[in-house]
Every structure is written in C-alpha cells, then in structure tokens.
Design an enzyme around this catalytic site. Structure first.
Site, PDB file in Angstrom:
ATOM      1  N   ASN A   7       0.865  -1.185   0.000  1.00 51.66           N
ATOM      2  CA  ASN A   7       0.000   0.000   0.000  1.00 51.66           C
ATOM      3  C   ASN A   7       0.902   1.235   0.000  1.00 51.66           C
ATOM      4  OD1 ASN A   7      -1.831   2.017   0.478  1.00 51.66           O
ATOM      5  ND2 ASN A   7      -2.717   1.098   2.321  1.00 51.66           N
ATOM      6  N   ARG A  91      -2.724  -2.043  -3.349  1.00 51.60           N
ATOM      7  CA  ARG A  91      -3.880  -1.178  -3.192  1.00 51.60           C
ATOM      8  C   ARG A  91      -3.722  -0.027  -4.186  1.00 51.60           C
ATOM      9  NH1 ARG A  91      -5.960   1.970   2.182  1.00 51.60           N
ATOM     10  NH2 ARG A  91      -7.958   2.474   1.289  1.00 51.60           N
ATOM     11  N   HIS A 180     -12.846   3.565   0.040  1.00 45.15           N
ATOM     12  CA  HIS A 180     -12.818   2.523   1.081  1.00 45.15           C
ATOM     13  C   HIS A 180     -13.473   1.248   0.538  1.00 45.15           C
ATOM     14  CE1 HIS A 180     -13.051   5.871   4.361  1.00 45.15           C
ATOM     15  NE2 HIS A 180     -11.789   5.519   4.188  1.00 45.15           N
ATOM     16  N   HIS A 208     -18.087   2.491   7.852  1.00 41.57           N
ATOM     17  CA  HIS A 208     -16.623   2.526   8.020  1.00 41.57           C
ATOM     18  C   HIS A 208     -16.297   3.876   8.654  1.00 41.57           C
ATOM     19  CE1 HIS A 208     -12.368   1.736   6.496  1.00 41.57           C
ATOM     20  NE2 HIS A 208     -12.333   3.001   6.859  1.00 41.57           N
ATOM     21  N   LEU A 209     -16.105   3.878   9.969  1.00 38.62           N
ATOM     22  CA  LEU A 209     -15.942   5.134  10.699  1.00 38.62           C
ATOM     23  C   LEU A 209     -14.533   5.233  11.265  1.00 38.62           C
ATOM     24  CD1 LEU A 209     -19.334   5.032  12.704  1.00 38.62           C
ATOM     25  CD2 LEU A 209     -18.917   5.879  10.378  1.00 38.62           C
ATOM     26  N   ARG A 241     -12.360  16.166   7.169  1.00 39.93           N
ATOM     27  CA  ARG A 241     -13.149  16.485   5.967  1.00 39.93           C
ATOM     28  C   ARG A 241     -14.582  16.836   6.350  1.00 39.93           C
ATOM     29  NH1 ARG A 241     -11.312  11.233   3.710  1.00 39.93           N
ATOM     30  NH2 ARG A 241      -9.296  11.601   2.709  1.00 39.93           N
ATOM     31  N   ARG A 286     -10.916  10.344  19.768  1.00 39.35           N
ATOM     32  CA  ARG A 286     -10.745  10.166  21.224  1.00 39.35           C
ATOM     33  C   ARG A 286     -10.601  11.518  21.916  1.00 39.35           C
ATOM     34  NH1 ARG A 286      -6.533   5.471  20.209  1.00 39.35           N
ATOM     35  NH2 ARG A 286      -6.166   7.002  18.577  1.00 39.35           N
ATOM     36  N   GLY A 332     -11.432   2.482  12.848  1.00 40.68           N
ATOM     37  CA  GLY A 332     -10.986   2.943  14.173  1.00 40.68           C
ATOM     38  C   GLY A 332     -12.102   3.292  15.138  1.00 40.68           C
ATOM     39  N   GLU A 335     -14.927   0.281  15.312  1.00 39.64           N
ATOM     40  CA  GLU A 335     -14.523  -0.936  16.020  1.00 39.64           C
ATOM     41  C   GLU A 335     -14.316  -0.712  17.509  1.00 39.64           C
ATOM     42  OE1 GLU A 335     -11.074  -2.643  14.005  1.00 39.64           O
ATOM     43  OE2 GLU A 335     -12.061  -2.286  12.085  1.00 39.64           O
ATOM     44  N   GLU A 385      -8.221  -4.672   5.270  1.00 35.68           N
ATOM     45  CA  GLU A 385      -8.054  -4.393   3.848  1.00 35.68           C
ATOM     46  C   GLU A 385      -6.900  -5.196   3.244  1.00 35.68           C
ATOM     47  OE1 GLU A 385      -9.172   0.078   3.096  1.00 35.68           O
ATOM     48  OE2 GLU A 385      -8.577  -0.206   5.166  1.00 35.68           O
TER      49      GLU A 385
HETATM   50  P1  ADP Z   1      -7.896   6.116   9.107  1.00 38.49           P
HETATM   51  O1  ADP Z   1      -7.517   4.737   8.617  1.00 38.49           O
HETATM   52  O2  ADP Z   1      -8.976   6.766   8.317  1.00 38.49           O
HETATM   53  O3  ADP Z   1      -6.731   7.015   9.388  1.00 38.49           O
HETATM   54  P2  ADP Z   1      -8.758   4.689  11.494  1.00 38.49           P
HETATM   55  O4  ADP Z   1      -9.751   3.751  10.946  1.00 38.49           O
HETATM   56  O5  ADP Z   1      -7.433   4.150  11.930  1.00 38.49           O
HETATM   57  O6  ADP Z   1      -8.551   5.939  10.537  1.00 38.49           O
HETATM   58  O7  ADP Z   1      -9.441   5.432  12.736  1.00 38.49           O
HETATM   59  C1  ADP Z   1      -8.763   6.375  13.483  1.00 38.49           C
HETATM   60  C2  ADP Z   1      -9.735   7.037  14.423  1.00 38.49           C
HETATM   61  O8  ADP Z   1     -10.258   6.048  15.304  1.00 38.49           O
HETATM   62  C3  ADP Z   1      -9.073   8.090  15.292  1.00 38.49           C
HETATM   63  O9  ADP Z   1      -9.783   9.321  15.202  1.00 38.49           O
HETATM   64  C4  ADP Z   1      -9.188   7.515  16.681  1.00 38.49           C
HETATM   65  O10 ADP Z   1      -9.432   8.499  17.644  1.00 38.49           O
HETATM   66  C5  ADP Z   1     -10.400   6.634  16.576  1.00 38.49           C
HETATM   67  N1  ADP Z   1     -10.400   5.661  17.681  1.00 38.49           N
HETATM   68  C6  ADP Z   1      -9.545   4.662  17.917  1.00 38.49           C
HETATM   69  N2  ADP Z   1      -9.849   4.057  19.077  1.00 38.49           N
HETATM   70  C7  ADP Z   1     -10.910   4.714  19.596  1.00 38.49           C
HETATM   71  C8  ADP Z   1     -11.690   4.579  20.779  1.00 38.49           C
HETATM   72  N3  ADP Z   1     -11.437   3.650  21.679  1.00 38.49           N
HETATM   73  N4  ADP Z   1     -12.704   5.440  20.963  1.00 38.49           N
HETATM   74  C9  ADP Z   1     -12.965   6.403  20.073  1.00 38.49           C
HETATM   75  N5  ADP Z   1     -12.280   6.566  18.943  1.00 38.49           N
HETATM   76  C10 ADP Z   1     -11.265   5.740  18.705  1.00 38.49           C
END
Ligand code: ADP
Length: 397
Positions: A7, A91, A180, A208-209, A241, A286, A332, A335, A385
């Site tokens: 990737n 990817r 995604h 997908h958040l 965004r 977070r 992130g 999950e 992925e």
């Molecule tokens: P990307 O791949 O788009 O960079 P991710 O899927 O890795 O993003 O998600 C990152 C986001 O997930 C961050 O904003 C992080 O704060 C959030 N995150 C991770 N663990 C937690 C948690 N326990 N509670 C709330 N948000 C979380």
C-alpha cells in the site's frame, strides 16, 4: 502460498506478507519518509524483535529493495528466497470508469492507472510507483491491482450520477465512485458470513468510521450506494473532511476571505470535519470525546453532528434498499467507540434496532451487538483491507 500486499502513499509504503494457507500475517512493516531526509523502515515479524533500518530511500524502488532485504534477512527475515512470494497485491485508489474488479497488472492496466492521476492525484502516482518498483525488484512476479473504487462501480446510475450537466460525465467521467471499497467489500462479506445472512439477498449497511469515514449499502455484497463521491470529500463528517456541504458555501467564504478554490478545498479536506467544527480541538475522535466529556460545547456538537449524520445516512440507505437486514460497524471509531455505536443506534428504534449494552461493550473482534429480538442484526466487524487485497490477488493468480 505467500502473498505480499503493498500500500503505497506518496512518501510511505506499508506492506504485509500473508500466508494464504491460514491467512496469517508472517511479517509486516512500514517505510516512512521516502524521498525525504530521515527515511526509515520498521519491520515486524511474528515472534521476532522489531527491526528498524534507517537508510536513504530516494524512491519507492529503493524502499521495495529494503523491504525485500528485511524479508530475506538472516536474523529478522521470514523467507529464504523471493521464490516463496507467489504474487504481489497492490492497493490502488482509482480506476475511473474502466475497471470494476481487481486485475493482473499489464501495460494497459498501468496506462489506466496513469490516466486516472487526475482523479486520484495524491494516491494513483504513488500506487503506480509501487507497482513499477515491484516489477523492477522482482521481475516476472505477477502484480495485482485492487482498486478502492471497484466496489462502488456496481452502483446503479441513479445512485452514481450527479445532477449536473451530463456533458461533464461524458467529457470527464464526473460521477460518484465511492472509496474505502476494499473495506466495504470485506466487511459486507464478513457480515453476511458471521451474521448467517442470505449471501444473495442480504441488505447490509457498512459504517466505516475512522479518520476517513464512509458508509455503504449493498445487496448480496453488491454496492447499491455509498457516501463518498468523485473524491473522498462527500458524505459523512470525518476527522478533517467536511463531508456534504452546500457548494455555495465555498463561493461565499472565498469572496469574503479572498481565497482561491485550491485553498478552499484544502480547508474542506484538511481543516474541517470534527477538527474544524470543534474550533480546532483535534481530528482524533478520542480527543473530541474527551473534550466533550469535559464540557467543551463545540466538541460536543461536533461529536453529535458526526453521529447524527451517520444515522441520517443509515435511514436513507434503509429506504434505498427498502429494508435492512444488518448494520456493520468497522474502522478505528466503528470498532472501538462503544458510545458512538450506541448513540447512532439510538436513532434507529423505528427500524426495530435494539442494542445489547453488554455485547456492545466489545472492541476489535467480530461480535453481534444487537439483542436477539432486534429486527436488524447490528454487528461489529473489524476491517482487514490487507487480507481482502491478498484474497483478491490469490483469486487472480
Ligand atoms: P484512518 O484509517 O482513516 O486514518 P482509522 O480507521 O485508523 O482511521 O481510525 C482512526 C480514528 O479512530 C481516530 O480518530 C481515533 O481516535 C479513533 N479511535 C480509535 N480508538 C478509539 C476509541 N477507543 N474510541 C474512540 N475513537 C477511537
């Protein structure tokens, strides 16, 4: 059979070597600061100490060579010869309207990836560099391109056409593509398996958040709608965004602040979302949740708005599919963030969604989080992925 998954970003390269006999990760790592001073490779292998190589990486070919050296290293490596790698899965962001499936790379495929530089200006050039680097370092090995836009290509015209003059579609392929895609494909497929749903007809919404967020509706694993558009800017509120916004806002702010369109899009891509809404607290969910808990009103509004927008899209997609069998949360936030899942599902009582608080108190593993009586199965399905790319690659070689 072992498959290497690559990737590439403009200055980074992530990799995983996956043993497809049991779908386990044998080794993985990251090259950072390619073509920037201070390049570094961090290599992690199952049961071995992490291995860090600080060495100049003027381009992606040198990075790939260093990855191969690490994989073959006597002490830190995991293979004895490159012959053990059967194929490489890449990817790739954008295939325009040309490919709706993964494909073995040849000159035509590279030409399409190149022709889509306009549509994916940050990613496609890097993705192509990764492919060409592998061709150089491992000549003759099959490379497979797995496109992030492929999943969205199944959308019907009513979902992908913008209500703008048709000539822009004809001239420039301006349409909604969705991103995604590899994650949405993987998670909707896993949700069908894990939730014991009808593989041909199950109506599934995947949320997908993460920092980048998007949502998709699919029937039997085929996408019927997804929230990102021509670029990843459309749809949900994200870390930085804006997601959906009235385009007239751009003109208004540009006139008032004397900004040009590039500056404005940079603001919508990098300075908006929960970062912008919270008045600059953070793009990290977070931090936003913590600030909201501590009474920061703007952070609270940002978090509420983020969750509200997801709930609105779920409602829209339930309508688009005339029902929904399952909702799956991933990435992130999806999950890990128990409170966000609960808050989103609290909007969905009218669909018959009922969350089991104990089951919802789970992170990072497949789990049904709705009650046995819930009319819609709500699930937590971690995305993967790299594994999805490896599976696509295996299927083609
Ligand atoms: P990307 O791949 O788009 O960079 P991710 O899927 O890795 O993003 O998600 C990152 C986001 O997930 C961050 O904003 C992080 O704060 C959030 N995150 C991770 N663990 C937690 C948690 N326990 N509670 C709330 N948000 C979380």
């Amino acid at each position: 059979m072992k498959i290497l998954v690559i990737n590439c970003g403009s200055s980074s390269l992530k990799y995983q070597l996956i043993d497809m006999d049991n779908e386990s990760v044998i080794a993985k790592g990251l090259c950072e600061r390619i073509n920037i001073e201070g390049s570094k490779l961090t290599h992690k292998a199952e049961g071995k100490e992490d291995y860090v190589v600080e060495s100049p990486m003027p381009d992606h070919s040198v990075a790939i060579q260093l990855v191969m050296d690490a994989l073959l290293d006597k002490e830190h490596g995991v293979i004895a010869s490159t012959d053990e790698i059967s194929a490489i899965g890449h990817r790739v962001l954008h295939a325009g309207t040309i490919y709706s499936d993964s494909i073995v790379v040849n000159e035509d495929v590279k030409k399409v990836i190149r022709e889509c530089f306009d549509l994916g200006p940050l990613h496609n050039p890097a993705n192509l560099m990764g492919i060409e680097a592998c061709e150089k370092v491992m000549p003759g090995k099959p490379n497979v391109a797995v496109f992030d836009t492929a999943f969205g290509m199944a959308m019907p015209e009513k979902a992908y056409m913008y209500a703008i003059p048709h000539e822009y579609f004809e001239k420039y392929s301006i349409r909604r593509y969705g991103f995604h895609g590899t994650s949405h494909m993987f998670v909707s497929g896993e949700a069908i398996k894990f939730g014991n749903l009808d593989p041909k007809n199950a109506k599934v919404i995947v949320c997908h958040l993460g920092n980048g967020s998007s949502i998709s509706a699919s029937i039997g694993g085929k996408c019927v709608d997804t929230s990102m558009g021509l670029t990843p800017l459309e749809g949900l509120i994200m870390g930085t965004r804006s997601g959906d916004v009235d385009p007239a806002v751009l003109q208004f702010v540009m006139n008032k602040e004397g900004k040009d369109i590039n500056e404005m899009l940079n603001i919508l891509n990098k300075k908006s979302g929960v970062l912008g809404m919270s008045g600059g607290v953070s793009s990290d969910f977070r931090d936003i949740a913590k600030a909201a808990e501590e009474g920061n009103h703007l952070a609270e509004v940002a978090l509420d708005a983020f969750r509200y927008r997801v709930a609105k899209y779920i409602g829209a997609y339930a309508a688009a599919m005339n029902g929904v069998d399952a909702i799956a949360f991933t990435a992130g936030v999806g999950e890990n963030d128990v409170n966000t899942r609960k808050a989103i599902c609290a909007y969905l009582g009218y669909l018959g969604v009922e969350i089991d608080d104990e089951a919802n108190n789970t992170r990072g593993k497949n789990q049904v989080i709705s009650t046995a009586d819930s009319k819609v199965k709500v699930m937590l399905i971690p995305t993967n992925e790299e594994l999805a790319i490896a599976r696509e690659t295996l299927a083609l070689v």
